[in-house]
Enzyme design. Structure first.
Site, PDB file in Angstrom:
ATOM      1  N   GLN A  56      -6.377 -36.444   3.232  1.00 27.51           N
ATOM      2  CA  GLN A  56      -6.912 -35.983   1.931  1.00 27.51           C
ATOM      3  C   GLN A  56      -7.596 -34.621   2.031  1.00 27.51           C
TER       4      GLN A  56
ATOM      5  N   HIS B 240     -15.017  -4.978  -4.203  1.00 25.58           N
ATOM      6  CA  HIS B 240     -15.233  -6.165  -5.052  1.00 25.58           C
ATOM      7  C   HIS B 240     -16.489  -5.972  -5.910  1.00 25.58           C
TER       8      HIS B 240
ATOM      9  N   GLU C 133      -9.755   0.852  -3.331  1.00 21.27           N
ATOM     10  CA  GLU C 133      -9.479   0.935  -4.778  1.00 21.27           C
ATOM     11  C   GLU C 133     -10.630   0.365  -5.602  1.00 21.27           C
TER      12      GLU C 133
ATOM     13  N   LEU D  57      -9.210  11.059  -2.225  1.00 20.64           N
ATOM     14  CA  LEU D  57     -10.402  11.019  -3.072  1.00 20.64           C
ATOM     15  C   LEU D  57     -11.641  10.748  -2.204  1.00 20.64           C
TER      16      LEU D  57
ATOM     17  N   SER E  81       0.834  -1.210   0.000  1.00 17.67           N
ATOM     18  CA  SER E  81       0.000   0.000   0.000  1.00 17.67           C
ATOM     19  C   SER E  81       0.870   1.261   0.000  1.00 17.67           C
TER      20      SER E  81
HETATM   21  P1  TGC Z   1     -18.109   7.042 -15.302  1.00 19.33           P
HETATM   22  O1  TGC Z   1     -19.240   7.741 -15.988  1.00 19.33           O
HETATM   23  O2  TGC Z   1     -17.932   5.596 -15.489  1.00 19.33           O
HETATM   24  O3  TGC Z   1     -16.740   7.765 -15.712  1.00 19.33           O
HETATM   25  C1  TGC Z   1     -16.525   9.137 -15.504  1.00 19.33           C
HETATM   26  C2  TGC Z   1     -15.351   9.543 -16.371  1.00 19.33           C
HETATM   27  O4  TGC Z   1     -14.191   8.785 -16.007  1.00 19.33           O
HETATM   28  C3  TGC Z   1     -13.756   7.990 -17.122  1.00 19.33           C
HETATM   29  N1  TGC Z   1     -13.347   6.683 -16.590  1.00 19.33           N
HETATM   30  C4  TGC Z   1     -12.075   6.317 -16.485  1.00 19.33           C
HETATM   31  N2  TGC Z   1     -10.952   6.933 -16.835  1.00 19.33           N
HETATM   32  C5  TGC Z   1      -9.806   6.302 -16.573  1.00 19.33           C
HETATM   33  N3  TGC Z   1      -9.754   5.082 -16.008  1.00 19.33           N
HETATM   34  C6  TGC Z   1     -10.871   4.419 -15.630  1.00 19.33           C
HETATM   35  N4  TGC Z   1     -10.793   3.243 -15.039  1.00 19.33           N
HETATM   36  C7  TGC Z   1     -12.104   5.041 -15.864  1.00 19.33           C
HETATM   37  N5  TGC Z   1     -13.393   4.701 -15.624  1.00 19.33           N
HETATM   38  C8  TGC Z   1     -14.144   5.712 -16.067  1.00 19.33           C
HETATM   39  C9  TGC Z   1     -14.945   7.883 -18.043  1.00 19.33           C
HETATM   40  O5  TGC Z   1     -14.540   7.639 -19.361  1.00 19.33           O
HETATM   41  C10 TGC Z   1     -15.571   9.245 -17.859  1.00 19.33           C
HETATM   42  O6  TGC Z   1     -14.764  10.161 -18.599  1.00 19.33           O
HETATM   43  P2  TGC Z   1     -15.437  11.478 -19.295  1.00 19.33           P
HETATM   44  O7  TGC Z   1     -14.349  12.051 -20.117  1.00 19.33           O
HETATM   45  O8  TGC Z   1     -16.572  10.943 -20.102  1.00 19.33           O
HETATM   46  O9  TGC Z   1     -15.864  12.338 -18.154  1.00 19.33           O
HETATM   47  O10 TGC Z   1     -18.212   7.406 -13.759  1.00 19.33           O
HETATM   48  P3  TGC Z   1     -19.251   6.949 -12.661  1.00 19.33           P
HETATM   49  O11 TGC Z   1     -19.562   8.158 -11.814  1.00 19.33           O
HETATM   50  O12 TGC Z   1     -20.365   6.178 -13.277  1.00 19.33           O
HETATM   51  O13 TGC Z   1     -18.387   5.996 -11.699  1.00 19.33           O
HETATM   52  C11 TGC Z   1     -17.969   4.798 -12.108  1.00 19.33           C
HETATM   53  C12 TGC Z   1     -17.365   4.011 -10.920  1.00 19.33           C
HETATM   54  C13 TGC Z   1     -18.393   3.639  -9.886  1.00 19.33           C
HETATM   55  C14 TGC Z   1     -16.826   2.750 -11.559  1.00 19.33           C
HETATM   56  C15 TGC Z   1     -16.236   4.822 -10.259  1.00 19.33           C
HETATM   57  O14 TGC Z   1     -16.735   5.909  -9.566  1.00 19.33           O
HETATM   58  C16 TGC Z   1     -15.396   3.986  -9.334  1.00 19.33           C
HETATM   59  O15 TGC Z   1     -14.445   3.329  -9.759  1.00 19.33           O
HETATM   60  N6  TGC Z   1     -15.682   3.997  -7.978  1.00 19.33           N
HETATM   61  C17 TGC Z   1     -14.831   3.364  -7.001  1.00 19.33           C
HETATM   62  C18 TGC Z   1     -14.087   4.415  -6.216  1.00 19.33           C
HETATM   63  C19 TGC Z   1     -12.717   3.994  -5.860  1.00 19.33           C
HETATM   64  O16 TGC Z   1     -12.119   3.090  -6.433  1.00 19.33           O
HETATM   65  N7  TGC Z   1     -12.110   4.686  -4.930  1.00 19.33           N
HETATM   66  C20 TGC Z   1     -10.757   4.428  -4.550  1.00 19.33           C
HETATM   67  C21 TGC Z   1     -10.218   5.507  -3.637  1.00 19.33           C
HETATM   68  S1  TGC Z   1      -8.453   5.491  -3.534  1.00 19.33           S
HETATM   69  C22 TGC Z   1      -8.087   4.137  -2.615  1.00 19.33           C
HETATM   70  O17 TGC Z   1      -8.891   3.336  -2.247  1.00 19.33           O
HETATM   71  C23 TGC Z   1      -6.671   3.986  -2.298  1.00 19.33           C
HETATM   72  S2  TGC Z   1      -6.279   2.632  -1.296  1.00 19.33           S
HETATM   73  C24 TGC Z   1      -4.629   2.823  -1.375  1.00 19.33           C
HETATM   74  C25 TGC Z   1      -3.810   1.773  -0.799  1.00 19.33           C
HETATM   75  O18 TGC Z   1      -3.568   1.849   0.422  1.00 19.33           O
HETATM   76  O19 TGC Z   1      -3.317   0.898  -1.571  1.00 19.33           O
HETATM   77  P1  FAD Z   2     -19.409   2.396   0.370  1.00 18.65           P
HETATM   78  O1  FAD Z   2     -19.197   3.043  -0.943  1.00 18.65           O
HETATM   79  O2  FAD Z   2     -20.300   3.073   1.345  1.00 18.65           O
HETATM   80  O3  FAD Z   2     -19.917   0.902   0.120  1.00 18.65           O
HETATM   81  C1  FAD Z   2     -20.497   0.099   1.164  1.00 18.65           C
HETATM   82  C2  FAD Z   2     -20.997  -1.195   0.515  1.00 18.65           C
HETATM   83  O4  FAD Z   2     -21.987  -0.875  -0.472  1.00 18.65           O
HETATM   84  C3  FAD Z   2     -19.896  -1.948  -0.218  1.00 18.65           C
HETATM   85  O5  FAD Z   2     -20.080  -3.334  -0.052  1.00 18.65           O
HETATM   86  C4  FAD Z   2     -20.120  -1.567  -1.676  1.00 18.65           C
HETATM   87  O6  FAD Z   2     -19.650  -2.570  -2.601  1.00 18.65           O
HETATM   88  C5  FAD Z   2     -21.630  -1.446  -1.711  1.00 18.65           C
HETATM   89  N1  FAD Z   2     -22.054  -0.561  -2.804  1.00 18.65           N
HETATM   90  C6  FAD Z   2     -21.801   0.760  -2.963  1.00 18.65           C
HETATM   91  N2  FAD Z   2     -22.335   1.216  -4.103  1.00 18.65           N
HETATM   92  C7  FAD Z   2     -22.932   0.155  -4.685  1.00 18.65           C
HETATM   93  C8  FAD Z   2     -23.652  -0.041  -5.898  1.00 18.65           C
HETATM   94  N3  FAD Z   2     -23.856   0.964  -6.755  1.00 18.65           N
HETATM   95  N4  FAD Z   2     -24.142  -1.273  -6.172  1.00 18.65           N
HETATM   96  C9  FAD Z   2     -23.930  -2.302  -5.323  1.00 18.65           C
HETATM   97  N5  FAD Z   2     -23.247  -2.198  -4.168  1.00 18.65           N
HETATM   98  C10 FAD Z   2     -22.758  -0.977  -3.857  1.00 18.65           C
HETATM   99  N6  FAD Z   2      -9.483   6.253  -0.262  1.00 18.65           N
HETATM  100  C11 FAD Z   2      -8.702   7.255  -0.776  1.00 18.65           C
HETATM  101  O7  FAD Z   2      -9.190   8.169  -1.425  1.00 18.65           O
HETATM  102  N7  FAD Z   2      -7.352   7.256  -0.574  1.00 18.65           N
HETATM  103  C12 FAD Z   2      -6.728   6.297   0.152  1.00 18.65           C
HETATM  104  O8  FAD Z   2      -5.492   6.328   0.294  1.00 18.65           O
HETATM  105  C13 FAD Z   2      -7.519   5.251   0.717  1.00 18.65           C
HETATM  106  N8  FAD Z   2      -6.935   4.311   1.508  1.00 18.65           N
HETATM  107  C14 FAD Z   2      -7.737   3.416   2.182  1.00 18.65           C
HETATM  108  C15 FAD Z   2      -7.163   2.569   3.130  1.00 18.65           C
HETATM  109  C16 FAD Z   2      -7.964   1.683   3.842  1.00 18.65           C
HETATM  110  C17 FAD Z   2      -7.351   0.819   4.900  1.00 18.65           C
HETATM  111  C18 FAD Z   2      -9.351   1.584   3.566  1.00 18.65           C
HETATM  112  C19 FAD Z   2     -10.210   0.599   4.288  1.00 18.65           C
HETATM  113  C20 FAD Z   2      -9.917   2.419   2.633  1.00 18.65           C
HETATM  114  C21 FAD Z   2      -9.128   3.360   1.945  1.00 18.65           C
HETATM  115  N9  FAD Z   2      -9.690   4.272   1.043  1.00 18.65           N
HETATM  116  C22 FAD Z   2      -8.917   5.272   0.488  1.00 18.65           C
HETATM  117  C23 FAD Z   2     -11.147   4.323   0.860  1.00 18.65           C
HETATM  118  C24 FAD Z   2     -11.686   3.245  -0.061  1.00 18.65           C
HETATM  119  O9  FAD Z   2     -11.374   3.504  -1.383  1.00 18.65           O
HETATM  120  C25 FAD Z   2     -13.184   3.164   0.165  1.00 18.65           C
HETATM  121  O10 FAD Z   2     -13.381   2.566   1.425  1.00 18.65           O
HETATM  122  C26 FAD Z   2     -13.895   2.380  -0.927  1.00 18.65           C
HETATM  123  O11 FAD Z   2     -13.852   3.065  -2.149  1.00 18.65           O
HETATM  124  C27 FAD Z   2     -15.361   2.064  -0.556  1.00 18.65           C
HETATM  125  O12 FAD Z   2     -16.008   3.182  -0.085  1.00 18.65           O
HETATM  126  P2  FAD Z   2     -16.833   3.129   1.321  1.00 18.65           P
HETATM  127  O13 FAD Z   2     -15.924   2.533   2.323  1.00 18.65           O
HETATM  128  O14 FAD Z   2     -17.353   4.475   1.559  1.00 18.65           O
HETATM  129  O15 FAD Z   2     -17.981   2.104   1.065  1.00 18.65           O
END
Ligand code: TGC
Ligand code: FAD
Length: 393
Positions: A288, A375, A372, A136, A96
């Site tokens: 087994q 699932h 990220e 984010l 991470s």
């Molecule tokens: P959607 O309409 O699908 O897309 C909006 C705009 O984004 C473009 N796009 C992408 N571009 C680059 N890479 C991708 N994978 C892309 N997916 C979509 C898309 O083409 C569009 O572009 P434009 O030019 O038309 O505006 O957006 P949506 O609002 O429907 O959302 C789609 C969804 C749900 C898949 C997206 O919001 C999502 O992936 N949500 C999950 C959020 C997430 O992953 N958060 C992570 C936070 S960071 C973190 O967890 C770090 S942990 C770090 C660690 O410790 O390792």
């Molecule tokens: P929610 O979005 O509230 O989701 C709760 C449940 O609802 C999940 O099971 C989800 O799958 C489900 N759900 C949500 N929407 C839907 C849908 N449309 N359909 C069906 N099911 C749905 N974020 C950063 O920006 N930067 C970081 O560095 C970062 N580091 C992290 C480190 C740790 C240890 C953890 C635990 C999280 C971190 N995150 C970070 C945040 C992480 O990306 C979010 O926790 C993740 O994106 C899910 O958001 P949430 O926890 O608010 O869950």
């Protein structure tokens, strides 16, 4: 010095790697075995991360591994993946740390920043002198980051940032945060990225307390109380959700590889234990039902390794798609989590003790399953690709 464990290579996947790829992987493996594994248990118990190791990680080229120029190593995507696999064999918190630094903090500067920003920040981030984080997620916007309410209002040659980010890896130990905020209306198209430097007035952090998962990783909240960010710190090259999602493509790719390492650590612990643990007068490995568990684990690991290797080759050829990254992240993290749970079972009561790495990996992987993109969010991304119908709302 112990040789790295390659006991999962039933398919001669090693033979598909170049000498350079193997060399980097084996160096990282030795570093994890010699430097990291001896200290991880205490860090996990104490809920700390060895931030002081960041310069060693930089020296090994593990910060911004596949970025080119500005002091970054410019290695292949496959090499980067192999390194992440070894790091996460140590602990998901270690992978991470490197994922966030390289893919989420350095990558946006590299991809969307201007020359001045790249020259100012990237060399020091590649060496581990400066640490970055990625803001984010917000308390009320996780899976749906497009709804974020953090905003930035232009005021002369500054932007005034207000809002809060939560669950931010490395947050309180970072020298700079990449923060995503809306400039103008509430549409996701207005999302812009800012480099917010530590010490900026109104910018504070706090650490998330009481975590059962990723204990050896710093997880923080970031608070922005009318923080004046120089306009020179705006990432000019992108606007909209595609900015942060572009970074997540890089980080999710690293996680897909990293999860294999966590799975291997658990499999190896279960295999070793099953050969040594005697019950009913025999090693439990001779039963087994235990062999069934080991066979399932190794099968899943081989499948996951082949999946990420092909993804890496596609990425190196510039031919990969985000949906493939989603598929690999989803598949491999679930694989690793299921292996960790099965390995815990094989270890019996010892499975819950931190003398063995299994429970630590198992609880870590619960976070990896969620961050990220959860699932289920990756399920929906794949579902949208194959049906053409978005089912997010
Ligand atoms: P959607 O309409 O699908 O897309 C909006 C705009 O984004 C473009 N796009 C992408 N571009 C680059 N890479 C991708 N994978 C892309 N997916 C979509 C898309 O083409 C569009 O572009 P434009 O030019 O038309 O505006 O957006 P949506 O609002 O429907 O959302 C789609 C969804 C749900 C898949 C997206 O919001 C999502 O992936 N949500 C999950 C959020 C997430 O992953 N958060 C992570 C936070 S960071 C973190 O967890 C770090 S942990 C770090 C660690 O410790 O390792
Ligand atoms: P929610 O979005 O509230 O989701 C709760 C449940 O609802 C999940 O099971 C989800 O799958 C489900 N759900 C949500 N929407 C839907 C849908 N449309 N359909 C069906 N099911 C749905 N974020 C950063 O920006 N930067 C970081 O560095 C970062 N580091 C992290 C480190 C740790 C240890 C953890 C635990 C999280 C971190 N995150 C970070 C945040 C992480 O990306 C979010 O926790 C993740 O994106 C899910 O958001 P949430 O926890 O608010 O869950």
């Amino acid at each position: 010095m112990a040789e790295p464990f390659h006991g999962t290579d039933l398919y001669n996947i090693d033979g598909l790697l170049s000498d350079d790829e193997r060399l980097v992987r084996d160096n990282v493996a030795r570093w994890v075995d010699d430097r990291f594994l001896p200290v991880i248990r205490d860090h996990h118990r104490n809920g700390t991360f060895p931030t002081e190791m960041s310069k060693e990680l930089g020296e090994m080229g593990l910060l911004g591994t596949s970025l080119k120029g500005y002091g970054c190593p410019g290695l292949s995507a496959v090499t980067y993946g192999l390194a992440m696999e070894e790091l996460e064999r140590g602990d998901s918190g270690l992978r991470s740390f490197c994922s966030v630094q390289g893919s989420l903090a350095m990558y946006p500067i590299w991809a969307y920043g201007n020359e001045r920003q790249k020259e100012r920040f990237l060399p020091k981030m590649a060496s581990g002198e400066l640490i970055g984080c990625f803001g984010l997620t917000e308390p009320d916007y996780g899976s749906d980051p497009g709804g974020m309410i953090t905003k930035a209002v232009k005021d002369g040659d500054h932007y005034v940032l207000s809002g809060e980010k939560l669950w931010i890896t490395n947050g309180s130990v970072s020298d700079l945060a990449i923060v995503w905020a809306k400039v103008g209306g509430n549409e996701a198209a207005n999302i812009r990225g800012f480099i917010v430097e530590k010490g900026s007035k109104g910018f504070s952090t706090y650490d998330v307390e009481g975590k059962f998962s990723l204990r050896a990783s710093v997880t923080s909240g970031l608070v922005f109380d009318e923080v004046r960010v120089p306009a020179a710190n705006l990432l000019e090259g992108v606007s909209g959700l595609k900015g942060p999602l572009g970074c997540l493509n890089q980080a999710r790719y690293g996680i897909a590889w990293g999860a294999v390492g966590a799975g291997i650590a658990c499999y190896k612990a279960a295999l070793d234990y099953s050969k040594e643990r005697i019950q009913f007068g025999k090693p439990i490995a001779s039963f087994q039902l235990v062999q069934d568990k080991l066979a399932e684990m190794i099968s899943r690991i081989v499948q996951a390794q082949l999946l990420v290797l092909q993804l890496g080759r596609l990425k190196d050829a510039g031919k990969h798609k985000p949906v493939q990254v989603s598929l690999a992240k989803r598949n491999n993290v679930r694989m690793a989590l299921e292996i960790a749970r099965t390995a815990r079972e094989v270890l019996g009561a010892n499975g819950i003790a931190d003398e063995y790495p299994v429970f630590r990996h198992m609880t870590n992987l619960e976070s990896v399953y969620t961050y990220e993109g959860t699932h289920d969010i990756h399920t929906l991304i794949i579902g949208r690709e194959v049906t053409g119908i978005a089912a997010f709302e």
